[in-house]
Write a protein that holds these residues in place. Structure first.
Motif, PDB file in Angstrom:
ATOM      1  N   ASN A 106      39.673 -77.573  71.426  1.00 43.19           N
ATOM      2  CA  ASN A 106      38.502 -77.210  70.639  1.00 43.19           C
ATOM      3  C   ASN A 106      37.289 -77.410  71.540  1.00 43.19           C
ATOM      4  O   ASN A 106      37.141 -78.462  72.173  1.00 43.19           O
ATOM      5  CB  ASN A 106      38.379 -78.128  69.417  1.00 43.19           C
ATOM      6  CG  ASN A 106      39.467 -77.875  68.388  1.00 43.19           C
ATOM      7  OD1 ASN A 106      39.540 -76.802  67.801  1.00 43.19           O
ATOM      8  ND2 ASN A 106      40.328 -78.872  68.169  1.00 43.19           N
ATOM      9  N   LEU A 107      36.408 -76.421  71.609  1.00 40.46           N
ATOM     10  CA  LEU A 107      35.268 -76.470  72.527  1.00 40.46           C
ATOM     11  C   LEU A 107      33.985 -76.119  71.792  1.00 40.46           C
ATOM     12  O   LEU A 107      33.938 -75.153  71.022  1.00 40.46           O
ATOM     13  CB  LEU A 107      35.478 -75.488  73.685  1.00 40.46           C
ATOM     14  CG  LEU A 107      34.341 -75.397  74.713  1.00 40.46           C
ATOM     15  CD1 LEU A 107      34.266 -76.682  75.543  1.00 40.46           C
ATOM     16  CD2 LEU A 107      34.526 -74.189  75.627  1.00 40.46           C
ATOM     17  N   TYR A 108      32.928 -76.900  72.060  1.00 40.96           N
ATOM     18  CA  TYR A 108      31.622 -76.668  71.439  1.00 40.96           C
ATOM     19  C   TYR A 108      30.538 -76.888  72.488  1.00 40.96           C
ATOM     20  O   TYR A 108      30.742 -77.582  73.486  1.00 40.96           O
ATOM     21  CB  TYR A 108      31.409 -77.639  70.264  1.00 40.96           C
ATOM     22  CG  TYR A 108      32.563 -77.651  69.301  1.00 40.96           C
ATOM     23  CD1 TYR A 108      32.654 -76.709  68.274  1.00 40.96           C
ATOM     24  CD2 TYR A 108      33.595 -78.566  69.457  1.00 40.96           C
ATOM     25  CE1 TYR A 108      33.737 -76.704  67.410  1.00 40.96           C
ATOM     26  CE2 TYR A 108      34.683 -78.565  68.606  1.00 40.96           C
ATOM     27  CZ  TYR A 108      34.756 -77.629  67.586  1.00 40.96           C
ATOM     28  OH  TYR A 108      35.837 -77.621  66.744  1.00 40.96           O
ATOM     29  N   ARG A 109      29.390 -76.301  72.207  1.00 42.32           N
ATOM     30  CA  ARG A 109      28.241 -76.463  73.109  1.00 42.32           C
ATOM     31  C   ARG A 109      27.102 -77.082  72.327  1.00 42.32           C
ATOM     32  O   ARG A 109      26.881 -76.746  71.152  1.00 42.32           O
ATOM     33  CB  ARG A 109      27.825 -75.123  73.693  1.00 42.32           C
ATOM     34  CG  ARG A 109      26.730 -75.227  74.738  1.00 42.32           C
ATOM     35  CD  ARG A 109      26.573 -73.943  75.511  1.00 42.32           C
ATOM     36  NE  ARG A 109      25.572 -74.102  76.573  1.00 42.32           N
ATOM     37  CZ  ARG A 109      25.575 -73.434  77.710  1.00 42.32           C
ATOM     38  NH1 ARG A 109      26.530 -72.560  77.955  1.00 42.32           N
ATOM     39  NH2 ARG A 109      24.633 -73.637  78.603  1.00 42.32           N
ATOM     40  N   GLY A 110      26.382 -77.999  72.974  1.00 45.20           N
ATOM     41  CA  GLY A 110      25.273 -78.633  72.281  1.00 45.20           C
ATOM     42  C   GLY A 110      24.363 -79.372  73.241  1.00 45.20           C
ATOM     43  O   GLY A 110      24.397 -79.148  74.458  1.00 45.20           O
ATOM     44  N   GLY A 124      21.253 -83.906  77.911  1.00 38.97           N
ATOM     45  CA  GLY A 124      20.967 -82.507  78.168  1.00 38.97           C
ATOM     46  C   GLY A 124      22.054 -81.580  77.649  1.00 38.97           C
ATOM     47  O   GLY A 124      22.934 -81.982  76.882  1.00 38.97           O
ATOM     48  N   PRO A 125      22.027 -80.302  78.076  1.00 33.91           N
ATOM     49  CA  PRO A 125      23.015 -79.323  77.619  1.00 33.91           C
ATOM     50  C   PRO A 125      24.420 -79.716  78.077  1.00 33.91           C
ATOM     51  O   PRO A 125      24.633 -80.001  79.262  1.00 33.91           O
ATOM     52  CB  PRO A 125      22.564 -78.018  78.274  1.00 33.91           C
ATOM     53  CG  PRO A 125      21.123 -78.246  78.623  1.00 33.91           C
ATOM     54  CD  PRO A 125      21.004 -79.696  78.946  1.00 33.91           C
ATOM     55  N   VAL A 126      25.349 -79.715  77.149  1.00 37.14           N
ATOM     56  CA  VAL A 126      26.718 -80.125  77.470  1.00 37.14           C
ATOM     57  C   VAL A 126      27.720 -79.289  76.695  1.00 37.14           C
ATOM     58  O   VAL A 126      27.388 -78.617  75.706  1.00 37.14           O
ATOM     59  CB  VAL A 126      26.973 -81.622  77.123  1.00 37.14           C
ATOM     60  CG1 VAL A 126      26.088 -82.542  77.930  1.00 37.14           C
ATOM     61  CG2 VAL A 126      26.807 -81.869  75.628  1.00 37.14           C
ATOM     62  N   PHE A 127      28.964 -79.347  77.162  1.00 37.51           N
ATOM     63  CA  PHE A 127      30.123 -78.938  76.370  1.00 37.51           C
ATOM     64  C   PHE A 127      30.800 -80.210  75.876  1.00 37.51           C
ATOM     65  O   PHE A 127      30.774 -81.240  76.562  1.00 37.51           O
ATOM     66  CB  PHE A 127      31.132 -78.151  77.225  1.00 37.51           C
ATOM     67  CG  PHE A 127      30.666 -76.799  77.652  1.00 37.51           C
ATOM     68  CD1 PHE A 127      30.646 -75.735  76.750  1.00 37.51           C
ATOM     69  CD2 PHE A 127      30.257 -76.572  78.952  1.00 37.51           C
ATOM     70  CE1 PHE A 127      30.223 -74.478  77.145  1.00 37.51           C
ATOM     71  CE2 PHE A 127      29.830 -75.317  79.362  1.00 37.51           C
ATOM     72  CZ  PHE A 127      29.806 -74.272  78.449  1.00 37.51           C
ATOM     73  N   VAL A 128      31.406 -80.129  74.707  1.00 35.48           N
ATOM     74  CA  VAL A 128      32.230 -81.229  74.224  1.00 35.48           C
ATOM     75  C   VAL A 128      33.549 -80.640  73.754  1.00 35.48           C
ATOM     76  O   VAL A 128      33.577 -79.596  73.095  1.00 35.48           O
ATOM     77  CB  VAL A 128      31.531 -82.044  73.116  1.00 35.48           C
ATOM     78  CG1 VAL A 128      31.189 -81.181  71.915  1.00 35.48           C
ATOM     79  CG2 VAL A 128      32.385 -83.229  72.700  1.00 35.48           C
ATOM     80  N   ALA A 150      32.810 -85.053  76.836  1.00 34.97           N
ATOM     81  CA  ALA A 150      31.555 -84.313  76.992  1.00 34.97           C
ATOM     82  C   ALA A 150      31.239 -84.170  78.478  1.00 34.97           C
ATOM     83  O   ALA A 150      31.420 -85.124  79.252  1.00 34.97           O
ATOM     84  CB  ALA A 150      30.419 -85.016  76.278  1.00 34.97           C
ATOM     85  N   TYR A 151      30.747 -83.001  78.884  1.00 30.01           N
ATOM     86  CA  TYR A 151      30.445 -82.751  80.299  1.00 30.01           C
ATOM     87  C   TYR A 151      29.326 -81.716  80.393  1.00 30.01           C
ATOM     88  O   TYR A 151      29.120 -80.913  79.462  1.00 30.01           O
ATOM     89  CB  TYR A 151      31.689 -82.296  81.059  1.00 30.01           C
ATOM     90  CG  TYR A 151      32.464 -81.202  80.396  1.00 30.01           C
ATOM     91  CD1 TYR A 151      32.252 -79.850  80.721  1.00 30.01           C
ATOM     92  CD2 TYR A 151      33.449 -81.469  79.443  1.00 30.01           C
ATOM     93  CE1 TYR A 151      32.982 -78.842  80.130  1.00 30.01           C
ATOM     94  CE2 TYR A 151      34.182 -80.465  78.829  1.00 30.01           C
ATOM     95  CZ  TYR A 151      33.940 -79.153  79.181  1.00 30.01           C
ATOM     96  OH  TYR A 151      34.653 -78.139  78.570  1.00 30.01           O
ATOM     97  N   PRO A 152      28.584 -81.698  81.500  1.00 31.58           N
ATOM     98  CA  PRO A 152      27.407 -80.806  81.607  1.00 31.58           C
ATOM     99  C   PRO A 152      27.756 -79.349  81.426  1.00 31.58           C
ATOM    100  O   PRO A 152      28.775 -78.876  81.923  1.00 31.58           O
ATOM    101  CB  PRO A 152      26.899 -81.095  83.025  1.00 31.58           C
ATOM    102  CG  PRO A 152      27.386 -82.478  83.325  1.00 31.58           C
ATOM    103  CD  PRO A 152      28.726 -82.582  82.665  1.00 31.58           C
ATOM    104  N   ALA A 153      26.880 -78.641  80.725  1.00 28.48           N
ATOM    105  CA  ALA A 153      27.084 -77.192  80.504  1.00 28.48           C
ATOM    106  C   ALA A 153      26.537 -76.425  81.701  1.00 28.48           C
ATOM    107  O   ALA A 153      25.670 -76.898  82.425  1.00 28.48           O
ATOM    108  CB  ALA A 153      26.366 -76.769  79.229  1.00 28.48           C
TER     109      ALA A 153
END
Length: 362
Positions: free
Chosen positions: A250-254, A277-281, A359-362
């Motif tokens: 499951n992938l989300y951006r925030g 900052g902007p990340v994916f989780v 969570a990791y940087p987008a």
């Protein structure tokens, strides 16, 4: 320049001089492919992407079957942009193998060396050696219709390798095989690719084929590269919904502030990663726990009210497609699904522990 920069620059120069250095630009009506590929000798690259992404167009451009409208194609320092397909040091294994039905396995493999100027006797000698390497010596006289799918695939691979190509292209090489044969042939193909000293490019839609066979993955969508890297890195840090589905996450951006990620569309997700900052989780469907009533004693920091949109068998488990506060996929056993009385339209509560998210940087 740092030592790391020096090493990277040296490797890139080596790739340009000894391996594959390509920017493939192909315009076909409203579709535009613009993909860069580079590889050193001995590298195996897997090109993945959804239907219509441009995977096969890229492979055919490398083979010279589709002309470039821009970019460049160099192999071992030699420009191949205008070299006709038959003059390129390229071997191709097509999805349907395309063996000559009227020729024996031996003569199918001998075809390439014959076209490159070898005598009939020498070509057949080379072909016999390749069939021996593929454990197919006893089938040398068999026509393609008398070969199993796995045997035909290995004959096609032997035919491609018999010309001693500097670039080997494989177009969905395992797609036509049944599940059991695919398992065996994948292991054999891995062994042969490990022994191949030049560049190999594999086009596939199967993530397992890519993860097992390739050193590096290049994922393309809509004719562009959206992510590339080692299989493990891409599996841990997908950057598009397609890749997340491919590797089962499951992938989300925030936007992250410490241990909380406020999603672009949806609620916040608590994670143990301290980011900003902007990340994916992301988190796997197997980390989701479902309840029919709101849980009171759960230690999970993430809790959402959802509705079951659909159920399907996923391996030996049931995958629930959930909508609501947070759309997500959840995996559970058949017994657990039955005990919960899951069915489309049912209301459930989904929990995920913060330690199971990433969570990791987008």
């Amino acid at each position: 320049m740092t030592d790391i920069d020096d090493t990277t620059a040296t490797r890139e120069a080596d790739v340009r001089a000894e391996g594959l250095d390509a920017r493939l630009v192909v315009d076909r009506g409203s579709f535009r492919l613009d993909v860069s590929l580079s590889a050193a000798p001995g590298d195996v690259i897997a090109v993945l992407g959804p239907n219509g992404a441009g995977k096969t167009t890229a492979l055919r451009a490398l083979a010279g079957l589709v002309p470039l409208t821009g970019g460049h194609l160099r192999l071992e320092g030699r420009a191949l942009d205008r070299t006709p397909p038959e003059s390129r040091p390229v071997g191709v294994v097509f999805q349907d193998y395309l063996l000559f039905p009227h020729l024996s396995a031996l003569d199918n493999v001998a075809f390439g060396p014959r076209c490159r100027g070898a005598s009939r006797a020498e070509a057949r000698r080379q072909a016999a050696a390749w069939l021996e390497r593929m454990d197919l010596a006893e089938h040398a006289g068999a026509k393609p219709r008398r070969l199993s799918g796995g045997q035909a695939q290995r004959v096609a691979l032997a035919r491609a390798l018999a010309i001693r190509p500097r670039l080997l292209l494989l177009d969905e090489p395992l797609a036509a095989l049944d599940a059991r044969t695919r398992l065996d042939v994948r292991a054999q193909l891995r062994r042969h690719l490990a022994e191949f000293e030049a560049v190999a490019v594999l086009v596939t839609h199967d993530p397992l084929d890519a993860m097992v066979l390739a050193d590096r993955l290049v994922v393309i969508e809509h004719g562009r590269v959206v992510q590339e890297g080692a299989p493990g890195d891409i599996a841990r840090r997908p950057r598009t919904d397609y890749i997340a589905q491919l590797v089962g996450l499951n992938l989300y951006r925030g936007h992250a502030d410490g241990h909380s990620v406020r999603l672009d569309s949806g609620p916040a997700i608590t994670t143990t990663d301290d980011v900003a900052g902007p990340v994916f989780v992301a988190f796997p469907p197997g980390s989701v726990t479902l309840y029919r009533e709101r849980p009171g004693g759960s230690s999970a920091r993430n809790l959402w009210r959802c509705e079951v949109a659909g159920l399907e068998t996923h391996g030996d488990q049931i995958r629930a497609d959930l909508i609501g506060e947070l759309p997500l996929a959840a995996d559970l056993t058949t017994v657990a699904a039955a005990e919960l009385g899951l069915q489309p339209g049912a209301t459930v509560w989904a929990t995920v522990k913060a330690a199971q998210t990433h969570a990791y940087p987008a």
